[in-house]
Design a protein around this motif. Structure first.
Motif, short mmCIF file in Angstrom:
data_model
loop_
_atom_site.label_atom_id
_atom_site.label_comp_id
_atom_site.label_asym_id
_atom_site.label_seq_id
_atom_site.Cartn_x
_atom_site.Cartn_y
_atom_site.Cartn_z
N ARG A 1 6.75 -17.68 73.62
CA ARG A 1 6.04 -16.40 73.74
C ARG A 1 4.54 -16.63 73.86
N GLU B 1 8.91 -12.82 75.32
CA GLU B 1 9.61 -13.05 74.06
C GLU B 1 11.11 -12.90 74.27
N VAL C 1 10.38 -8.35 76.55
CA VAL C 1 10.98 -8.58 75.24
C VAL C 1 12.49 -8.46 75.38
#
Length: 272
Positions: free
Chosen positions: A61, A67, A87
């Motif tokens: 990340r 992420e 994400v």
């Protein structure tokens, strides 16, 4: 391992016309770097090296701006284009040849353990900034428009846009319905509103529904007039005012009409 990397690079060339050569893809595509680091962290996660897996995910990340929880499952040739702000949650499952753009969130809607993140089947495309939330399934070849928020399942070959996400194109839409809508749109001069299914726009879809309703009302009124006239009544003897582009001049929404032979714009008759 190297065969998977070659697959990933081929996938980039297939989906990104900006890719020029293999060395450039290897060194300048953070979406690929994030996926490669995830494959390592995912194996560590499966072998119960949880802390090390999370630490490698955190490093990924920091390095890429993407992420991906090490518990998430990614298929082959997953392509994260640009990537910043993506994400992907722990129980997310992503199929083969899926494309995610920057700002995408595959998130959960509950704090309870278990399956709480989306499943994306093969060839799904998720537009920039879209949020796909909860243990839902996005079917094969489906597309999610930019900045949409999707909280319900989407069938295969569908297109979902809006907040909350609405299915505006579906493989189950009858072809004769689409043909009728296009015919009505051309008759009323509303082609500029893109009521055809080629444009995944909920406003355009609403316009299409309104046009179908107008057509149905016109047909009913015409039938009523004929019946009343056959009974001796005098109704519907005056022609309705023909709508023209000039009627929309003050709204700023004047549709572009084809020019007639004399150079003037044709009006369109509201009766079909």
């Amino acid at each position: 391992m190297f065969s998977r990397i070659r697959d990933d690079i081929k996938g980039v060339f297939h989906r990104d016309p900006a890719a020029r050569n293999t060395f450039e893809v290897l060194t300048n595509y953070p979406g690929l770097h994030a996926v490669w680091l995830h494959r390592i962290s995912h194996k560590l996660w499966k072998h119960d090296w949880k802390w090390l897996a999370r630490s490698l995910s955190t490093f990924g990340r920091w390095l890429t701006g993407i992420e991906i929880h090490p518990g998430a499952t990614l298929g082959r040739r997953v392509f994260i284009d640009h990537g910043m702000g993506v994400v992907i949650g722990e129980t997310a499952e992503i199929g083969d040849d899926v494309t995610l753009y920057h700002g995408v969130t595959l998130g959960g809607t509950t704090w309870k353990a278990g399956k709480r993140h989306p499943t994306l089947e093969s060839n799904v495309v998720i537009g920039a900034g879209a949020k796909v939330l909860g243990p839902i399934t996005i079917g094969e070849n489906a597309k999610v428009g930019s900045n949409s928020v999707v909280v319900k399942d989407a069938p295969a070959n569908s297109t979902v846009v809006g907040i909350p996400g609405r299915i505006v194109i579906s493989a189950n839409t009858p072809q004769d319905s689409n043909d009728k809508r296009n015919k009505i749109a051309r008759k009323y001069g509303f082609d500029a509103y893109a009521v055809s299914p080629d444009n995944p726009d909920p406003v355009a879809n609403a316009m299409g529904v309104m046009l179908e309703h107008m057509h149905l009302m016109d047909s009913k009124v015409e039938e009523m007039c004929k019946v009343i006239q056959s009974m001796g009544g005098e109704v519907c003897t005056d022609n309705l005012h023909a709508i023209s582009a000039q009627d929309f001049a003050e709204t700023g929404l004047s549709p572009v009409m084809p020019e007639a032979q004399d150079g003037s714009h044709e009006s369109f008759d509201p009766k079909i």
